[in-house]
Scaffold this active site. Sequence first.
Site, PDB file in Angstrom:
ATOM      1  N   ASP A  35       0.851  -1.194   0.000  1.00 50.05           N
ATOM      2  CA  ASP A  35       0.000   0.000   0.000  1.00 50.05           C
ATOM      3  C   ASP A  35       0.886   1.243   0.000  1.00 50.05           C
ATOM      4  O   ASP A  35       1.886   1.320   0.724  1.00 50.05           O
ATOM      5  CB  ASP A  35      -0.916  -0.006   1.239  1.00 50.05           C
ATOM      6  CG  ASP A  35      -2.084   0.956   1.084  1.00 50.05           C
ATOM      7  OD1 ASP A  35      -3.225   0.489   0.983  1.00 50.05           O
ATOM      8  OD2 ASP A  35      -1.841   2.185   1.062  1.00 50.05           O
ATOM      9  N   ILE A  36       0.513   2.238  -0.765  1.00 50.65           N
ATOM     10  CA  ILE A  36       1.313   3.464  -0.900  1.00 50.65           C
ATOM     11  C   ILE A  36       1.275   4.303   0.382  1.00 50.65           C
ATOM     12  O   ILE A  36       2.167   5.122   0.614  1.00 50.65           O
ATOM     13  CB  ILE A  36       0.814   4.281  -2.121  1.00 50.65           C
ATOM     14  CG1 ILE A  36       1.901   5.187  -2.655  1.00 50.65           C
ATOM     15  CG2 ILE A  36      -0.452   5.051  -1.803  1.00 50.65           C
ATOM     16  CD1 ILE A  36       1.601   5.767  -4.039  1.00 50.65           C
ATOM     17  N   ASN A  92     -12.736  -3.334   2.825  1.00 52.36           N
ATOM     18  CA  ASN A  92     -13.648  -2.197   2.919  1.00 52.36           C
ATOM     19  C   ASN A  92     -14.619  -2.290   1.747  1.00 52.36           C
ATOM     20  O   ASN A  92     -14.194  -2.416   0.593  1.00 52.36           O
ATOM     21  CB  ASN A  92     -12.866  -0.880   2.859  1.00 52.36           C
ATOM     22  CG  ASN A  92     -11.999  -0.678   4.083  1.00 52.36           C
ATOM     23  OD1 ASN A  92     -12.348  -1.093   5.179  1.00 52.36           O
ATOM     24  ND2 ASN A  92     -10.845  -0.042   3.898  1.00 52.36           N
ATOM     25  N   GLY A  98     -15.270   3.212   3.913  1.00 54.54           N
ATOM     26  CA  GLY A  98     -13.897   3.625   3.638  1.00 54.54           C
ATOM     27  C   GLY A  98     -13.328   3.112   2.332  1.00 54.54           C
ATOM     28  O   GLY A  98     -12.142   3.315   2.062  1.00 54.54           O
ATOM     29  N   GLN A  99     -14.143   2.453   1.498  1.00 55.38           N
ATOM     30  CA  GLN A  99     -13.599   2.007   0.216  1.00 55.38           C
ATOM     31  C   GLN A  99     -13.405   3.213  -0.693  1.00 55.38           C
ATOM     32  O   GLN A  99     -14.337   4.012  -0.880  1.00 55.38           O
ATOM     33  CB  GLN A  99     -14.536   0.983  -0.457  1.00 55.38           C
ATOM     34  CG  GLN A  99     -13.905   0.365  -1.701  1.00 55.38           C
ATOM     35  CD  GLN A  99     -14.764  -0.714  -2.355  1.00 55.38           C
ATOM     36  OE1 GLN A  99     -15.866  -1.017  -1.892  1.00 55.38           O
ATOM     37  NE2 GLN A  99     -14.255  -1.286  -3.433  1.00 55.38           N
ATOM     38  N   HIS A 105     -10.201  -5.565  -3.384  1.00 60.44           N
ATOM     39  CA  HIS A 105      -8.865  -5.727  -2.794  1.00 60.44           C
ATOM     40  C   HIS A 105      -8.983  -6.113  -1.332  1.00 60.44           C
ATOM     41  O   HIS A 105      -9.852  -5.624  -0.614  1.00 60.44           O
ATOM     42  CB  HIS A 105      -8.022  -4.460  -2.933  1.00 60.44           C
ATOM     43  CG  HIS A 105      -8.677  -3.209  -2.418  1.00 60.44           C
ATOM     44  ND1 HIS A 105      -9.607  -2.512  -3.145  1.00 60.44           N
ATOM     45  CD2 HIS A 105      -8.531  -2.534  -1.247  1.00 60.44           C
ATOM     46  CE1 HIS A 105     -10.011  -1.459  -2.447  1.00 60.44           C
ATOM     47  NE2 HIS A 105      -9.379  -1.448  -1.283  1.00 60.44           N
ATOM     48  N   HIS A 107      -6.920  -5.866   2.165  1.00 63.60           N
ATOM     49  CA  HIS A 107      -5.793  -5.291   2.905  1.00 63.60           C
ATOM     50  C   HIS A 107      -5.275  -6.388   3.834  1.00 63.60           C
ATOM     51  O   HIS A 107      -6.054  -6.992   4.581  1.00 63.60           O
ATOM     52  CB  HIS A 107      -6.252  -4.135   3.799  1.00 63.60           C
ATOM     53  CG  HIS A 107      -6.796  -2.942   3.090  1.00 63.60           C
ATOM     54  ND1 HIS A 107      -6.063  -1.786   2.900  1.00 63.60           N
ATOM     55  CD2 HIS A 107      -8.017  -2.699   2.546  1.00 63.60           C
ATOM     56  CE1 HIS A 107      -6.817  -0.889   2.278  1.00 63.60           C
ATOM     57  NE2 HIS A 107      -8.000  -1.412   2.056  1.00 63.60           N
TER      58      HIS A 107
END
Length: 119
Positions: A35-36, A92, A98-99, A105, A107
């Site tokens: 994750d960035i 999410n 919070g998506q 995906h 997390h």
Amino acid sequence: MAGEPQADCLFCKIVAGEVPATVVRETETTFAFRDINPQAPTHVLVIPRAHYPDAVALAVAEPAVAADVLTVAGQIAEEEKVAGTGYRIVFNTGAGAGQTVFHAHAHVLAGRGLAWPPG
Ligand code: 5GP
Ligand code: ZN
């Protein structure tokens, strides 16, 4: 058609190599990258190569690939040496939860205390 790449999707672009990412694992059906904006020492995203807007849509259309996402999440936890202590897999689903990227995906979060219930 369901599952086809979407031109305006960031994660489809990452799968295609058009947007760079720190790749952790690739399989025939999945792609995993860091994750960035990590929220924990281990924060990896596991996505299907195919485009579905969220994890439930993926599971309905391609249950075997949904299972692949979970299998890869577990393999990453092993590789990151967090499987023994515990980790969290989060999907999410929907903007209210919070998506922000509407390509399914998981997390994979670990390496710090993870409060329950989550915020
Ligand atoms: P969501 O909020 O949809 O559950 O998760 C989307 C995640 O994608 C966020 O944690 C966000 O930091 C991450 N993200 C957004 N843009 C990029 C990007 O360009 N590269 C990577 N590696 N992660 C991204
Ligand atoms: Zn996509």
